[in-house]
Design a protein around this motif. Structure first.
Motif, PDB file in Angstrom:
ATOM      1  N   ILE A   1     -55.178  19.811  29.000  1.00 32.96           N
ATOM      2  CA  ILE A   1     -55.152  19.385  27.607  1.00 32.96           C
ATOM      3  C   ILE A   1     -56.561  18.949  27.237  1.00 32.96           C
ATOM      4  CG2 ILE A   1     -52.724  18.706  27.605  1.00 32.96           C
ATOM      5  CD1 ILE A   1     -53.658  15.782  27.846  1.00 32.96           C
ATOM      6  N   SER A   2     -56.814  18.864  25.950  1.00 34.41           N
ATOM      7  CA  SER A   2     -58.144  18.451  25.503  1.00 34.41           C
ATOM      8  C   SER A   2     -58.370  16.975  25.835  1.00 34.41           C
ATOM      9  CB  SER A   2     -58.283  18.666  23.999  1.00 34.41           C
ATOM     10  OG  SER A   2     -57.431  17.785  23.305  1.00 34.41           O
ATOM     11  N   GLN A   3     -59.632  16.625  25.941  1.00 38.26           N
ATOM     12  CA  GLN A   3     -59.987  15.237  26.215  1.00 38.26           C
ATOM     13  C   GLN A   3     -59.507  14.333  25.078  1.00 38.26           C
ATOM     14  OE1 GLN A   3     -64.140  14.606  26.924  1.00 38.26           O
ATOM     15  NE2 GLN A   3     -63.924  12.406  27.156  1.00 38.26           N
ATOM     16  N   GLU A   4     -59.607  14.827  23.867  1.00 38.38           N
ATOM     17  CA  GLU A   4     -59.162  14.059  22.706  1.00 38.38           C
ATOM     18  C   GLU A   4     -57.673  13.735  22.788  1.00 38.38           C
ATOM     19  OE1 GLU A   4     -58.766  14.518  17.886  1.00 38.38           O
ATOM     20  OE2 GLU A   4     -60.036  15.923  18.982  1.00 38.38           O
ATOM     21  N   LEU A   5     -56.858  14.728  23.138  1.00 37.93           N
ATOM     22  CA  LEU A   5     -55.415  14.498  23.275  1.00 37.93           C
ATOM     23  C   LEU A   5     -55.140  13.515  24.406  1.00 37.93           C
ATOM     24  CD1 LEU A   5     -52.481  14.993  22.571  1.00 37.93           C
ATOM     25  CD2 LEU A   5     -52.559  17.073  23.966  1.00 37.93           C
ATOM     26  N   PHE A   6     -55.838  13.660  25.515  1.00 35.49           N
ATOM     27  CA  PHE A   6     -55.668  12.741  26.638  1.00 35.49           C
ATOM     28  C   PHE A   6     -55.954  11.300  26.216  1.00 35.49           C
ATOM     29  CE2 PHE A   6     -57.421  10.407  30.257  1.00 35.49           C
ATOM     30  CZ  PHE A   6     -56.336  10.447  31.111  1.00 35.49           C
ATOM     31  N   ILE A   7     -57.039  11.103  25.503  1.00 29.89           N
ATOM     32  CA  ILE A   7     -57.400   9.748  25.054  1.00 29.89           C
ATOM     33  C   ILE A   7     -56.345   9.197  24.101  1.00 29.89           C
ATOM     34  CG2 ILE A   7     -59.074   8.444  23.668  1.00 29.89           C
ATOM     35  CD1 ILE A   7     -61.246  10.260  24.961  1.00 29.89           C
ATOM     36  N   ARG A   8     -55.837  10.041  23.213  1.00 30.15           N
ATOM     37  CA  ARG A   8     -54.785   9.596  22.292  1.00 30.15           C
ATOM     38  C   ARG A   8     -53.516   9.202  23.059  1.00 30.15           C
ATOM     39  NH1 ARG A   8     -55.784  11.309  16.742  1.00 30.15           N
ATOM     40  NH2 ARG A   8     -57.640  12.599  16.723  1.00 30.15           N
TER      41      ARG A   8
ATOM     42  N   VAL B   1     -53.376   8.114  26.196  1.00 27.85           N
ATOM     43  CA  VAL B   1     -53.660   6.851  26.889  1.00 27.85           C
ATOM     44  C   VAL B   1     -53.545   5.685  25.909  1.00 27.85           C
ATOM     45  CG1 VAL B   1     -55.470   5.497  28.026  1.00 27.85           C
ATOM     46  CG2 VAL B   1     -55.067   7.866  28.705  1.00 27.85           C
ATOM     47  N   ARG B   2     -54.117   5.841  24.737  1.00 25.42           N
ATOM     48  CA  ARG B   2     -54.033   4.768  23.737  1.00 25.42           C
ATOM     49  C   ARG B   2     -52.590   4.488  23.361  1.00 25.42           C
ATOM     50  NH1 ARG B   2     -58.114   6.301  19.093  1.00 25.42           N
ATOM     51  NH2 ARG B   2     -57.064   4.561  18.136  1.00 25.42           N
ATOM     52  N   LEU B   3     -51.783   5.531  23.277  1.00 23.41           N
ATOM     53  CA  LEU B   3     -50.381   5.356  22.910  1.00 23.41           C
ATOM     54  C   LEU B   3     -49.591   4.707  24.045  1.00 23.41           C
ATOM     55  CD1 LEU B   3     -47.929   5.880  21.035  1.00 23.41           C
ATOM     56  CD2 LEU B   3     -47.718   8.097  22.173  1.00 23.41           C
TER      57      LEU B   3
ATOM     58  N   VAL C   1     -50.676   3.342  27.139  1.00 25.65           N
ATOM     59  CA  VAL C   1     -51.203   2.168  27.846  1.00 25.65           C
ATOM     60  C   VAL C   1     -51.407   0.995  26.896  1.00 25.65           C
ATOM     61  CG1 VAL C   1     -53.125   1.297  29.234  1.00 25.65           C
ATOM     62  CG2 VAL C   1     -52.276   3.617  29.612  1.00 25.65           C
ATOM     63  N   PHE C   2     -52.005   1.285  25.758  1.00 25.58           N
ATOM     64  CA  PHE C   2     -52.351   0.207  24.836  1.00 25.58           C
ATOM     65  C   PHE C   2     -51.359   0.064  23.684  1.00 25.58           C
ATOM     66  CE2 PHE C   2     -56.451   1.748  26.580  1.00 25.58           C
ATOM     67  CZ  PHE C   2     -56.728   0.637  27.365  1.00 25.58           C
ATOM     68  N   GLU C   3     -50.331   0.915  23.670  1.00 28.50           N
ATOM     69  CA  GLU C   3     -49.303   0.887  22.629  1.00 28.50           C
ATOM     70  C   GLU C   3     -49.899   0.933  21.227  1.00 28.50           C
ATOM     71  OE1 GLU C   3     -46.615  -2.326  23.437  1.00 28.50           O
ATOM     72  OE2 GLU C   3     -46.226  -1.597  25.463  1.00 28.50           O
ATOM     73  N   PHE C   4     -50.932   1.735  21.090  1.00 29.34           N
ATOM     74  CA  PHE C   4     -51.605   1.937  19.817  1.00 29.34           C
ATOM     75  C   PHE C   4     -51.061   3.224  19.230  1.00 29.34           C
ATOM     76  CE2 PHE C   4     -55.423   3.112  17.301  1.00 29.34           C
ATOM     77  CZ  PHE C   4     -55.532   1.959  16.559  1.00 29.34           C
ATOM     78  N   ASP C   5     -50.116   3.121  18.286  1.00 27.35           N
ATOM     79  CA  ASP C   5     -49.324   4.281  17.891  1.00 27.35           C
ATOM     80  C   ASP C   5     -49.661   4.878  16.528  1.00 27.35           C
ATOM     81  OD1 ASP C   5     -48.312   2.235  16.383  1.00 27.35           O
ATOM     82  OD2 ASP C   5     -46.230   2.653  16.849  1.00 27.35           O
ATOM     83  N   GLU C   6     -50.892   4.748  16.097  1.00 27.33           N
ATOM     84  CA  GLU C   6     -51.227   5.329  14.794  1.00 27.33           C
ATOM     85  C   GLU C   6     -51.326   6.851  14.833  1.00 27.33           C
ATOM     86  OE1 GLU C   6     -56.062   5.391  14.400  1.00 27.33           O
ATOM     87  OE2 GLU C   6     -55.002   3.663  13.662  1.00 27.33           O
ATOM     88  N   ASP C   7     -51.508   7.444  15.995  1.00 27.56           N
ATOM     89  CA  ASP C   7     -51.689   8.893  16.120  1.00 27.56           C
ATOM     90  C   ASP C   7     -50.432   9.611  16.613  1.00 27.56           C
ATOM     91  OD1 ASP C   7     -54.345   8.573  15.374  1.00 27.56           O
ATOM     92  OD2 ASP C   7     -55.040   8.388  17.437  1.00 27.56           O
ATOM     93  N   THR C   8     -49.282   8.996  16.528  1.00 31.50           N
ATOM     94  CA  THR C   8     -48.059   9.559  17.097  1.00 31.50           C
ATOM     95  C   THR C   8     -47.738  10.950  16.544  1.00 31.50           C
ATOM     96  OG1 THR C   8     -47.205   7.306  17.327  1.00 31.50           O
ATOM     97  CG2 THR C   8     -45.632   9.099  17.544  1.00 31.50           C
ATOM     98  N   ASP C   9     -47.861  11.135  15.249  1.00 26.21           N
ATOM     99  CA  ASP C   9     -47.554  12.436  14.650  1.00 26.21           C
ATOM    100  C   ASP C   9     -48.529  13.511  15.127  1.00 26.21           C
ATOM    101  OD1 ASP C   9     -45.414  11.384  13.265  1.00 26.21           O
ATOM    102  OD2 ASP C   9     -46.591  10.979  11.459  1.00 26.21           O
ATOM    103  N   LEU C  10     -49.799  13.162  15.217  1.00 27.60           N
ATOM    104  CA  LEU C  10     -50.801  14.120  15.691  1.00 27.60           C
ATOM    105  C   LEU C  10     -50.569  14.480  17.160  1.00 27.60           C
ATOM    106  CD1 LEU C  10     -53.298  15.747  15.020  1.00 27.60           C
ATOM    107  CD2 LEU C  10     -54.683  13.783  15.668  1.00 27.60           C
ATOM    108  N   ILE C  11     -50.244  13.494  17.973  1.00 25.94           N
ATOM    109  CA  ILE C  11     -49.947  13.740  19.394  1.00 25.94           C
ATOM    110  C   ILE C  11     -48.752  14.672  19.521  1.00 25.94           C
ATOM    111  CG2 ILE C  11     -49.107  12.667  21.522  1.00 25.94           C
ATOM    112  CD1 ILE C  11     -50.773  10.178  20.721  1.00 25.94           C
ATOM    113  N   LYS C  12     -47.714  14.402  18.752  1.00 28.55           N
ATOM    114  CA  LYS C  12     -46.515  15.234  18.800  1.00 28.55           C
ATOM    115  C   LYS C  12     -46.839  16.673  18.420  1.00 28.55           C
ATOM    116  CE  LYS C  12     -41.878  15.614  16.913  1.00 28.55           C
ATOM    117  NZ  LYS C  12     -40.883  15.090  15.996  1.00 28.55           N
ATOM    118  N   LYS C  13     -47.621  16.869  17.366  1.00 32.51           N
ATOM    119  CA  LYS C  13     -47.990  18.210  16.924  1.00 32.51           C
ATOM    120  C   LYS C  13     -48.809  18.938  17.991  1.00 32.51           C
ATOM    121  CE  LYS C  13     -50.592  20.762  13.442  1.00 32.51           C
ATOM    122  NZ  LYS C  13     -51.071  21.666  14.448  1.00 32.51           N
ATOM    123  N   GLU C  14     -49.779  18.263  18.572  1.00 34.72           N
ATOM    124  CA  GLU C  14     -50.626  18.886  19.592  1.00 34.72           C
ATOM    125  C   GLU C  14     -49.826  19.240  20.840  1.00 34.72           C
ATOM    126  OE1 GLU C  14     -54.483  17.221  20.431  1.00 34.72           O
ATOM    127  OE2 GLU C  14     -54.659  16.481  18.376  1.00 34.72           O
TER     128      GLU C  14
END
Length: 77
Positions: free
Chosen positions: A6-13, A15-17, A19-32
């Motif tokens: 997977i892309s590094q960007e997706l991996f970082i998103r 991890v943020r989701l 590990v850090f429960e930072f869920d602002e990118d949930t829709d983008l993660i799901k799409k990717e």
């Protein structure tokens, strides 16, 4: 079991989701992830087409692949 890249960007998103429960990118993660899954399925069907032991299985896998990628029947050989 095979590895999937997977892309590094997706991996970082992810991890943020997770590990850090930072869920602002949930829709983008799901799409990717859905896009990646679709690519994996297309690759699997294409591999079946290329390695099918019989001509009948090869033809079916080819038709499945062309249906999945949306190739119009008039443009098929």
């Amino acid at each position: 079991m095979k590895n999937v890249q997977i892309s590094q960007e997706l991996f970082i998103r992810l991890v943020r989701l997770l590990v850090f429960e930072f869920d602002e990118d949930t829709d983008l993660i799901k799409k990717e992830l859905e896009d990646k899954m679709e690519k994996l399925v297309r690759h699997e069907i294409y591999s079946k087409f290329k390695t099918a032991p019989t001509e009948e299985e090869k033809k079916k896998a080819r038709q499945d692949y062309l249906d999945m990628v949306g190739m119009h029947r008039d443009f098929r050989w």
